[in-house]
Scaffold this active site. Sequence first.
Site, short mmCIF file in Angstrom:
data_model
loop_
_atom_site.label_atom_id
_atom_site.label_comp_id
_atom_site.label_asym_id
_atom_site.label_seq_id
_atom_site.Cartn_x
_atom_site.Cartn_y
_atom_site.Cartn_z
N GLY A 414 37.50 35.18 40.21
CA GLY A 414 37.02 35.81 41.44
C GLY A 414 36.22 37.07 41.13
O GLY A 414 35.63 37.22 40.06
N SER A 415 36.23 38.01 42.07
CA SER A 415 35.36 39.18 41.96
C SER A 415 35.77 40.18 40.88
O SER A 415 35.02 41.12 40.59
CB SER A 415 35.28 39.91 43.30
OG SER A 415 34.62 39.09 44.26
N THR A 416 36.95 40.00 40.27
CA THR A 416 37.28 40.85 39.12
C THR A 416 36.29 40.62 37.98
O THR A 416 36.22 41.40 37.03
CB THR A 416 38.71 40.56 38.60
OG1 THR A 416 38.81 39.17 38.25
CG2 THR A 416 39.75 40.90 39.64
#
Length: 673
Positions: A414-416
Amino acid sequence: MKKIIALLPFLLLLIVTACSNDEVTPQERFDQYVKHWNEHEFNEMYSMSTTVSTEKYAKEDYVERYKKIYGDINVNNLNITYEKLSEEKMETAMEKGTAQFPFSVEMKTIAGPITFDYKATLIKEGEEEDANWFVKWDPGFIFPAIKDGGEIGLPTINPERGEILDRNNLPIALNDTVHNVGIVPGKLGSKPEQAKQKISDLLGMSVESINNHLDAGWVEPDLFVPLKKVPKSEEKKLNQLWEVNGVTEREVTGRVYPHGESLGHLVGFTGPVTAEELEDIDSGTYSANDIIGKRGLELLYEEKLRGEAGVKITVTKENGEETVLAEKPVKHGEDVVTTIDADLQKRIYESYDGESGTAAAIHPKTGETLALVSSPSFNSNEMGFGISQSRREELQSKPKQPLLNRFTSTYAPGSTFKPITAAIGLHNGTIVPGEGVEINGLTWSNGEGWGNYQVRRVSESNGPVDVTNALVRSDNIYFAMKAVEMGSDKYVNGLKQFGFAKDFPFEYPVEKSTISSNGKLKDEVLLADTSYGQGEIQMSALHLAMAYTPFLNKGNLLKPTILAEAEKSQVWQEQLITGEQATLIQDALRNVVAAPNGTAKKAHIDELAISGKTGTAELKKSGEESGAENGWFVGYPTKDQDLLISMMIENTEDKGGSGYTVEKVTEILKAVK
């Protein structure tokens, strides 16, 4: 005619000499015997024994005794040498029909080398053409110490298995006293079936299994029948067992795991070696009754932990006198000291409260692995002391899969993942600090080639979006645009610099992180989705944690370590970004938490300044409006930068998404700092 008559005496001498030269000598005969001996050809040796020897020692006893003794002590590299007879001694031997050969024996055994000297007597037996030389044999040929009787023994001393310790030298796997719980059948009382059922429930083993133990041929009413080992820590269970008629125990030493489920997947467990395992390991290393590491650190460092048994080869006379032929001292196993912080591991594990997920905690300045968590888990004590088939099947059938080791597996981050894309773009010049991109609306498509597909962002921007703003607000569209702008080749090269599609440099086997199913990103939509941690990108929690180390080490990506003795701050990839670029990303990660429009506002607390990045990995299938979500957060103390936690919780779609994970990590950091 006179000449022929004159030559007759000479011809007769030649014939006699030729006949005598055909006669087998004792030396030739003993040389043949020694060759059979060196090759372990005991049947052939026996056939060369004197009549007196064969009358005294039956062939079966002779051959089987050699085979058993040599087999038991694992004789190899056998070498027998002897002194050859001088011409003078040979003539005397031929004349008297007896010869002696001093010889030396060298061999390697399970307990080390054995050498000895002995003397062989050869006797000529038989008449004329049937005459031959035979060895006068006695048990001293095996070992001189048993010439006049004696039993060969092979006593062994089992090694103590090394302990596994955390970074503070606290044991996470140790040898301790445990309760070997069992039954005295004659004391089960008037309701034995009821007692067995109670024992079955408490020990987690079937009544059928208990009956199998009780039906063994050696069992007597007043004898102790062991059933299962239970660690001292399970005091409540033990107290309930002591209340059952017929239950008693013997204290023995066993492998104990004081941290139970929290370290189950990481530390693993031991158990009796199986027949299948014996086939796969070197001959002589293990025997059927040995204990071996089955999983986790116990398996990974088996060779170091197990040690080597001590063994002696002895001869014991009837009067009890003992002679040691060879001895190999016991070598106890070595302790393994890890970088793991058992208290931190337990705290992270307990924060899951039974939910599914994985986490890795590292020291981002040294690369030391502080925790590797997989939730839910199993209790190593239960697995190591003998788990029933029904209990194993129960664990295997649980929807949350407690036997699945999640920290070795890979997931969509994901956005990590966006700080990694930012670093790649900064390094290759596609992203320029402070340079904004005009983005309108909540969706973006790069044209007809994308069909109906659009990248969606969570919030609209006020004005141009630069890399810092994109990280703080977690703007999918910005990173998709930049990935498309730099192109597949540059982007994939950058990913490989961060360790993707490469073996992960860690002693504990962790799956390598992958870019896509074919390792390429030629499809532009897939390239765009990958830039913000979706698409087909997969990485482990530990790799994700390590991928943040360039931001805190002036651009250097560190290697993870798990042994305390390992060199600290080892560099895996150098200078992925400059020091200035690393500072830019650090500042952005702080604002992800501290800025009003940051996505990790739940980590903004008075007690501790935290930096980090949120991520929600959507697991919906093609065409679905919604699906399951994994909530991610990578966080660390802004000032000290001595602990970084990468945490994922599964199925957070109804719990607040990544914000739910942010709260968990925040509580952990607050508690330990």
